[in-house]
Scaffold this motif. Sequence first.
Motif, PDB file in Angstrom:
ATOM      1  N   MET A 155       0.840  -1.169   0.000  1.00  0.00           N
ATOM      2  CA  MET A 155       0.000   0.000   0.000  1.00  0.00           C
ATOM      3  C   MET A 155       0.889   1.237   0.000  1.00  0.00           C
ATOM      4  N   VAL A 156       0.628   2.150  -0.904  1.00  0.00           N
ATOM      5  CA  VAL A 156       1.396   3.380  -1.032  1.00  0.00           C
ATOM      6  C   VAL A 156       0.431   4.559  -0.949  1.00  0.00           C
ATOM      7  N   PHE A 157       0.718   5.511  -0.066  1.00  0.00           N
ATOM      8  CA  PHE A 157      -0.136   6.690   0.030  1.00  0.00           C
ATOM      9  C   PHE A 157       0.113   7.586  -1.168  1.00  0.00           C
ATOM     10  N   THR A 158      -0.966   7.996  -1.810  1.00  0.00           N
ATOM     11  CA  THR A 158      -0.874   8.867  -2.982  1.00  0.00           C
ATOM     12  C   THR A 158      -1.234  10.302  -2.651  1.00  0.00           C
ATOM     13  N   ALA A 159      -1.920  10.520  -1.523  1.00  0.00           N
ATOM     14  CA  ALA A 159      -2.272  11.875  -1.097  1.00  0.00           C
ATOM     15  C   ALA A 159      -2.553  11.874   0.397  1.00  0.00           C
ATOM     16  N   VAL A 160      -2.070  12.912   1.079  1.00  0.00           N
ATOM     17  CA  VAL A 160      -2.343  13.114   2.493  1.00  0.00           C
ATOM     18  C   VAL A 160      -2.557  14.612   2.699  1.00  0.00           C
ATOM     19  N   THR A 161      -3.713  14.967   3.263  1.00  0.00           N
ATOM     20  CA  THR A 161      -4.054  16.365   3.512  1.00  0.00           C
ATOM     21  C   THR A 161      -4.592  16.495   4.926  1.00  0.00           C
ATOM     22  N   LEU A 162      -4.254  17.577   5.593  1.00  0.00           N
ATOM     23  CA  LEU A 162      -4.817  17.888   6.901  1.00  0.00           C
ATOM     24  C   LEU A 162      -5.692  19.117   6.710  1.00  0.00           C
ATOM     25  N   ALA A 163      -6.990  18.981   6.994  1.00  0.00           N
ATOM     26  CA  ALA A 163      -7.938  20.067   6.730  1.00  0.00           C
ATOM     27  C   ALA A 163      -8.833  20.303   7.937  1.00  0.00           C
ATOM     28  N   ASP A 164      -9.032  21.569   8.263  1.00  0.00           N
ATOM     29  CA  ASP A 164      -9.926  21.955   9.349  1.00  0.00           C
ATOM     30  C   ASP A 164     -11.085  22.741   8.750  1.00  0.00           C
ATOM     31  N   ALA A 165     -12.257  22.130   8.722  1.00  0.00           N
ATOM     32  CA  ALA A 165     -13.437  22.766   8.117  1.00  0.00           C
ATOM     33  C   ALA A 165     -13.881  23.996   8.901  1.00  0.00           C
ATOM     34  N   VAL A 166     -13.651  24.029  10.207  1.00  0.00           N
ATOM     35  CA  VAL A 166     -14.094  25.151  11.030  1.00  0.00           C
ATOM     36  C   VAL A 166     -13.283  26.410  10.720  1.00  0.00           C
ATOM     37  N   SER A 167     -11.961  26.288  10.693  1.00  0.00           N
ATOM     38  CA  SER A 167     -11.116  27.460  10.435  1.00  0.00           C
ATOM     39  C   SER A 167     -10.915  27.713   8.944  1.00  0.00           C
ATOM     40  N   GLY A 168     -11.177  26.702   8.124  1.00  0.00           N
ATOM     41  CA  GLY A 168     -10.957  26.834   6.692  1.00  0.00           C
ATOM     42  C   GLY A 168      -9.518  26.563   6.279  1.00  0.00           C
ATOM     43  N   LEU A 169      -8.654  26.232   7.237  1.00  0.00           N
ATOM     44  CA  LEU A 169      -7.249  25.950   6.924  1.00  0.00           C
ATOM     45  C   LEU A 169      -7.109  24.547   6.353  1.00  0.00           C
ATOM     46  N   SER A 170      -6.205  24.410   5.411  1.00  0.00           N
ATOM     47  CA  SER A 170      -5.926  23.114   4.808  1.00  0.00           C
ATOM     48  C   SER A 170      -4.465  23.087   4.385  1.00  0.00           C
ATOM     49  N   LEU A 171      -3.829  21.922   4.556  1.00  0.00           N
ATOM     50  CA  LEU A 171      -2.426  21.778   4.179  1.00  0.00           C
ATOM     51  C   LEU A 171      -2.239  20.458   3.444  1.00  0.00           C
ATOM     52  N   VAL A 172      -1.789  20.536   2.216  1.00  0.00           N
ATOM     53  CA  VAL A 172      -1.433  19.324   1.477  1.00  0.00           C
ATOM     54  C   VAL A 172      -0.084  18.873   1.998  1.00  0.00           C
ATOM     55  N   ALA A 178      -7.315  22.162  20.537  1.00  0.00           N
ATOM     56  CA  ALA A 178      -8.749  22.449  20.548  1.00  0.00           C
ATOM     57  C   ALA A 178      -9.401  22.154  19.194  1.00  0.00           C
ATOM     58  N   ALA A 179      -8.603  22.092  18.136  1.00  0.00           N
ATOM     59  CA  ALA A 179      -9.147  21.850  16.793  1.00  0.00           C
ATOM     60  C   ALA A 179      -9.407  20.367  16.576  1.00  0.00           C
ATOM     61  N   ARG A 180     -10.296  20.057  15.669  1.00  0.00           N
ATOM     62  CA  ARG A 180     -10.572  18.672  15.266  1.00  0.00           C
ATOM     63  C   ARG A 180     -10.491  18.580  13.750  1.00  0.00           C
ATOM     64  N   PRO A 181      -9.272  18.752  13.206  1.00  0.00           N
ATOM     65  CA  PRO A 181      -9.137  18.657  11.746  1.00  0.00           C
ATOM     66  C   PRO A 181      -9.300  17.220  11.280  1.00  0.00           C
ATOM     67  N   ALA A 182      -9.419  17.064   9.987  1.00  0.00           N
ATOM     68  CA  ALA A 182      -9.511  15.731   9.383  1.00  0.00           C
ATOM     69  C   ALA A 182      -8.216  15.440   8.645  1.00  0.00           C
ATOM     70  N   LEU A 183      -7.672  14.275   8.877  1.00  0.00           N
ATOM     71  CA  LEU A 183      -6.523  13.791   8.127  1.00  0.00           C
ATOM     72  C   LEU A 183      -7.099  12.978   6.983  1.00  0.00           C
ATOM     73  N   VAL A 184      -7.041  13.529   5.777  1.00  0.00           N
ATOM     74  CA  VAL A 184      -7.661  12.915   4.601  1.00  0.00           C
ATOM     75  C   VAL A 184      -6.569  12.230   3.792  1.00  0.00           C
ATOM     76  N   CYS A 185      -6.749  10.935   3.508  1.00  0.00           N
ATOM     77  CA  CYS A 185      -5.715  10.150   2.836  1.00  0.00           C
ATOM     78  C   CYS A 185      -6.285   9.367   1.662  1.00  0.00           C
ATOM     79  N   ALA A 186      -5.442   9.159   0.680  1.00  0.00           N
ATOM     80  CA  ALA A 186      -5.749   8.281  -0.448  1.00  0.00           C
ATOM     81  C   ALA A 186      -4.558   7.370  -0.639  1.00  0.00           C
ATOM     82  N   ASN A 187      -4.828   6.137  -1.041  1.00  0.00           N
ATOM     83  CA  ASN A 187      -3.725   5.247  -1.377  1.00  0.00           C
ATOM     84  C   ASN A 187      -4.105   4.389  -2.568  1.00  0.00           C
ATOM     85  N   ASP A 188      -3.170   3.612  -3.028  1.00  0.00           N
ATOM     86  CA  ASP A 188      -3.382   2.837  -4.250  1.00  0.00           C
ATOM     87  C   ASP A 188      -4.270   1.614  -4.051  1.00  0.00           C
ATOM     88  N   GLN A 189      -4.716   1.331  -2.830  1.00  0.00           N
ATOM     89  CA  GLN A 189      -5.559   0.166  -2.565  1.00  0.00           C
ATOM     90  C   GLN A 189      -7.022   0.519  -2.282  1.00  0.00           C
TER      91      GLN A 189
END
Length: 146
Positions: A1-18, A89-100
């Motif tokens: 399994m190889v990760f193809t994308a990983v992003t940390l996003a906080d919907a409340v603050s609107g911040l997102s980091l690839v 205090a934040a609850r961001p989402a760690l959003v991931c995609a992989n080849d599987q």
Amino acid sequence: MVFTAVTLADAVSGLSLVIFPRAGVAVQSLDVQPAVRAVEEERVGGHGTADSTQSLSAAAATLTLRLWDDGAGAPEVFVDALGALLSPAARPALVCANDQWAQTRQLTVRLDSVTGPVENPVYRDVAVSWKVPAGMWEAAALTELI
């Protein structure tokens, strides 16, 4: 399994980091370990326990990254950008995609700890640990039932 994308996003603050894919960043590992929430009681008048365990408790997630200067910015620039999403205090989402996986998945996370000692002039290893209150991966996209 190889990760193809990983992003940390906080919907409340609107911040997102690839986090990945990104020049100067490699995902070394992503480890998510849920704990079993055991529900059991001693059998009255018998040996052993009556076990009715069904659910997982919160999980621990650790993302290990290797950062290096790709000419566009030092690892410190990335660490500073990541720091904006690491408030306990934040609850961001760690959003991931992989080849599987057929679709992207996410974990709602709460910061537990960050380590990133400067030990090498060429690269810097950073580990971010989160608590995953729900304990498991969820679909990143909403599913509509008709």
